[in-house]
Design an enzyme around this catalytic site. Structure first.
Site, PDB file in Angstrom:
ATOM      1  N   ARG A 121      -1.046   1.654   3.791  1.00 30.46           N
ATOM      2  CA  ARG A 121       0.735   1.496   3.899  1.00 30.46           C
ATOM      3  C   ARG A 121       0.420   0.013   1.982  1.00 30.46           C
ATOM      4  NH1 ARG A 121       1.886   2.810   8.770  1.00 30.46           N
ATOM      5  NH2 ARG A 121       3.619   3.253   7.915  1.00 30.46           N
ATOM      6  N   GLN A 126       3.446   4.867  -0.992  1.00 25.65           N
ATOM      7  CA  GLN A 126       4.592   4.830   0.013  1.00 25.65           C
ATOM      8  C   GLN A 126       5.018   6.256   0.060  1.00 25.65           C
ATOM      9  OE1 GLN A 126       6.990   1.829  -1.099  1.00 25.65           O
ATOM     10  NE2 GLN A 126       6.515   0.552   0.938  1.00 25.65           N
ATOM     11  N   ASP A 129       3.355   8.494   2.505  1.00 27.97           N
ATOM     12  CA  ASP A 129       2.997   8.185   3.531  1.00 27.97           C
ATOM     13  C   ASP A 129       3.531   8.980   4.509  1.00 27.97           C
ATOM     14  OD1 ASP A 129       2.651   6.072   5.883  1.00 27.97           O
ATOM     15  OD2 ASP A 129       3.505   4.560   5.287  1.00 27.97           O
ATOM     16  N   SER A 132       4.879   7.160   7.635  1.00 27.40           N
ATOM     17  CA  SER A 132       6.170   6.333   8.198  1.00 27.40           C
ATOM     18  C   SER A 132       7.405   7.508   8.032  1.00 27.40           C
ATOM     19  CB  SER A 132       6.829   5.264   6.578  1.00 27.40           C
ATOM     20  OG  SER A 132       5.798   4.501   6.538  1.00 27.40           O
ATOM     21  N   TYR A 227      -1.109  -4.090  10.134  1.00 24.97           N
ATOM     22  CA  TYR A 227      -0.985  -3.549  12.173  1.00 24.97           C
ATOM     23  C   TYR A 227      -1.188  -4.629  12.336  1.00 24.97           C
ATOM     24  CZ  TYR A 227      -1.224   1.030   9.633  1.00 24.97           C
ATOM     25  OH  TYR A 227      -1.260   2.227   9.197  1.00 24.97           O
TER      26      TYR A 227
HETATM   27  P1  NAD Z   1       2.653   0.801  14.291  1.00 26.68           P
HETATM   28  O1  NAD Z   1       3.391   2.841  15.501  1.00 26.68           O
HETATM   29  O2  NAD Z   1       1.295   0.804  14.202  1.00 26.68           O
HETATM   30  O3  NAD Z   1       3.057   0.144  15.417  1.00 26.68           O
HETATM   31  C1  NAD Z   1       4.562  -0.353  15.804  1.00 26.68           C
HETATM   32  C2  NAD Z   1       4.596  -1.461  16.553  1.00 26.68           C
HETATM   33  O4  NAD Z   1       4.198  -1.830  16.891  1.00 26.68           O
HETATM   34  C3  NAD Z   1       5.328  -2.783  14.910  1.00 26.68           C
HETATM   35  O5  NAD Z   1       5.148  -2.956  14.436  1.00 26.68           O
HETATM   36  C4  NAD Z   1       4.049  -3.358  16.161  1.00 26.68           C
HETATM   37  O6  NAD Z   1       3.640  -5.018  15.139  1.00 26.68           O
HETATM   38  C5  NAD Z   1       3.806  -3.081  17.007  1.00 26.68           C
HETATM   39  N1  NAD Z   1       3.028  -3.487  18.527  1.00 26.68           N
HETATM   40  C6  NAD Z   1       1.659  -4.035  18.752  1.00 26.68           C
HETATM   41  N2  NAD Z   1       2.312  -4.774  19.605  1.00 26.68           N
HETATM   42  C7  NAD Z   1       3.303  -4.639  20.524  1.00 26.68           C
HETATM   43  C8  NAD Z   1       3.726  -5.502  21.412  1.00 26.68           C
HETATM   44  N3  NAD Z   1       2.480  -5.623  22.636  1.00 26.68           N
HETATM   45  N4  NAD Z   1       4.529  -5.246  22.208  1.00 26.68           N
HETATM   46  C9  NAD Z   1       5.282  -5.330  21.144  1.00 26.68           C
HETATM   47  N5  NAD Z   1       5.355  -4.711  19.909  1.00 26.68           N
HETATM   48  C10 NAD Z   1       3.899  -4.600  19.498  1.00 26.68           C
HETATM   49  O7  NAD Z   1       3.223   0.203  13.133  1.00 26.68           O
HETATM   50  P2  NAD Z   1       3.762   0.901  11.766  1.00 26.68           P
HETATM   51  O8  NAD Z   1       5.396   1.989  12.281  1.00 26.68           O
HETATM   52  O9  NAD Z   1       2.937   2.168  11.424  1.00 26.68           O
HETATM   53  O10 NAD Z   1       3.737   0.100  10.423  1.00 26.68           O
HETATM   54  C11 NAD Z   1       2.963  -0.512  10.702  1.00 26.68           C
HETATM   55  C12 NAD Z   1       2.956  -2.003   9.222  1.00 26.68           C
HETATM   56  O11 NAD Z   1       2.872  -1.089   8.230  1.00 26.68           O
HETATM   57  C13 NAD Z   1       3.694  -3.026   9.675  1.00 26.68           C
HETATM   58  O12 NAD Z   1       3.632  -4.662   9.096  1.00 26.68           O
HETATM   59  C14 NAD Z   1       4.654  -2.379   7.977  1.00 26.68           C
HETATM   60  O13 NAD Z   1       6.000  -3.104   7.627  1.00 26.68           O
HETATM   61  C15 NAD Z   1       4.022  -1.535   7.528  1.00 26.68           C
HETATM   62  N6  NAD Z   1       3.893  -0.634   6.298  1.00 26.68           N
HETATM   63  C16 NAD Z   1       4.561  -0.930   4.849  1.00 26.68           C
HETATM   64  C17 NAD Z   1       4.226   0.355   3.923  1.00 26.68           C
HETATM   65  C18 NAD Z   1       4.096  -0.038   3.093  1.00 26.68           C
HETATM   66  O14 NAD Z   1       4.221   0.895   2.048  1.00 26.68           O
HETATM   67  N7  NAD Z   1       4.096  -1.324   1.997  1.00 26.68           N
HETATM   68  C19 NAD Z   1       5.161   1.578   5.534  1.00 26.68           C
HETATM   69  C20 NAD Z   1       5.269   1.542   6.354  1.00 26.68           C
HETATM   70  C21 NAD Z   1       4.477   1.039   7.242  1.00 26.68           C
END
Ligand code: NAD
Length: 375
Positions: A121, A126, A129, A132, A227
């Site tokens: 990530r 991106q 990805d 996403s 994460y």
């Molecule tokens: P994910 O699918 O792993 O998880 C979904 C959400 O569930 C997360 O926001 C996590 O914090 C939350 N979560 C975990 N346990 C929980 C609980 N007990 N109660 C409530 N919520 C809980 O997440 P994702 O959508 O794959 O994103 C993961 C990270 O990657 C995020 O920080 C996102 O912003 C980041 N991201 C970055 C990029 C990049 O290129 N920079 C791209 C996509 C995502």
């Protein structure tokens, strides 16, 4: 170099690439082979692929055996790996932490396997990805499905016969899918609240016009890639306690909570479901990784005391054409990034940050440290 796109299994509604993307691969100088009927689930005839220069194959086994790169959405069957050419590259979602046998088979066959789940990530990656691109559409589809299932309207309506109150939507977990779920529910006029264990998302929730629910569960951590880390049992109990009332007042609860490489946390208990109003709806978006909701079942609608628990495991498939478009674009962006135009080969440099993250096997070995640790 030949690139092959096999047809997915019948239960998969998405397709790996649309003809527009096939053309881009042809323009790169690759010999593009697609399996007969590749786009049939999204109503795209083979002719449209051949018009852009792709070859249509009616023999899956032959194509597996001659391709230098194989791209697909879902993981392969173990028997299919034995059919792949040595030193070829296989790109797909792979679930590598739970599929040790597949990983070993890729190594035995000297195939370089890329797992789309493990694309880092980071900003540079991106465009590749797929987690996403698919989660974003899944978040949208979850809200549409909930709005179709619930027995009231999402927006407030002021009518001559009186005022209809807006639906209350509670989103648990605000990653990519959760943010899109919030945005979609807001667009449909619902009153939206959201919670995540990562406090940094509070601003993002507010910027979408939703309310961030604050629950004190003590210190939480996240990985260097953003994460969430696993909560302790005690923290989960505190979270459940803090959410009980909001769930009981919500017409729709959408859960998206995931912990990288681990089973999804169980957040909504049966007691919380029982406390919800009959007619309300829960969408458990984590159903394939263990489920956030007690009683949810993959690919089923479960009815519990008047509450419908939706456990669709392929939500991006509900918007299959768009999901196919962006998945194919992710694949193309990855291959183009490492494509040597002059020599028409792929530069497979395992010191590159992106490849280091997502290449699982190479030259007969498991090379990914995270996957190796887990095995
Ligand atoms: P994910 O699918 O792993 O998880 C979904 C959400 O569930 C997360 O926001 C996590 O914090 C939350 N979560 C975990 N346990 C929980 C609980 N007990 N109660 C409530 N919520 C809980 O997440 P994702 O959508 O794959 O994103 C993961 C990270 O990657 C995020 O920080 C996102 O912003 C980041 N991201 C970055 C990029 C990049 O290129 N920079 C791209 C996509 C995502």
């Amino acid at each position: 170099m030949q690139i092959f796109f096999p047809k997915e299994e019948d239960q998969e509604i998405r397709t790996t690439i649309l003809p527009e993307v096939a053309k881009k691969f042809v323009d790169l100088g690759l010999e593009v082979v697609i399996e007969e009927g590749l786009g049939s689930s999204v109503f795209i005839e083979d002719d449209l692929y051949s018009e852009v220069g792709a070859i249509i194959s009616d023999s899956r086994d032959t194509a597996f055996n001659s391709a230098d790169i194989v791209c697909r959405i879902n993981k392969p069957y173990k028997e299919e790996i034995a059919n792949l050419k040595k030193k070829s590259i296989h790109i797909s979602f792979l679930d590598p932490f739970n599929e040790s046998d597949l990983v070993k088979e890729f190594a035995n066959q000297e195939v370089s396997a890329i797992s789309m789940e493990l694309v880092p990530r980071i900003t540079r990656a991106q465009k590749m990805d797929a987690l996403s691109s698919q989660a974003n559409l899944a978040g949208y589809a979850a809200v549409v499905e909930a709005s179709r299932t619930i027995n009231k309207s999402f927006p407030m309506m002021m009518t001559a016969a009186g005022t209809i109150s807006p639906s209350r939507v509670f989103v648990i977990g605000v990653g990519v899918a959760g943010l899109q779920a919030i945005a979609t529910a807001k667009r449909l006029g619902a009153r939206v609240e959201a919670f995540d264990t990562r406090p940094v998302v509070e601003e993002q929730v507010k910027s979408l016009g939703a309310k961030f629910v604050k629950i004190d569960i003590g210190e939480t951590e996240e990985t260097d890639q953003g994460y969430a880390k696993e909560l302790t049992e005690e923290q989960i109990k505190m979270q459940q306690e803090g959410m009980k009332k909001i769930c009981s007042q919500s017409d729709v609860v959408i859960t998206t909570a995931q912990v990288f490489g681990r089973p999804a946390p169980r957040i909504v208990t049966n007691e919380m479901v029982q406390a919800m109003q009959p007619g309300s709806v829960i969408v458990d978006m984590a159903v394939s990784t263990g489920g956030n909701v007690e009683g949810s079942k993959a690919d089923e609608y479960v009815f519990e005391n008047g509450v419908t628990i939706i456990g669709m495991s392929n939500l991006p498939g509900e918007v299959a054409k768009d999901a196919s478009q962006v998945y194919g674009a992710n694949l193309f962006n990855m291959i183009e990034e490492y494509w040597d135009l002059e020599n028409k080969v792929l530069n497979f440099d395992l010191t590159d940050d992106v490849l280091k993250g997502c290449v699982i096997t190479h030259e007969g070995k498991v090379v990914n440290e995270l996957v190796k640790d887990r095995m």
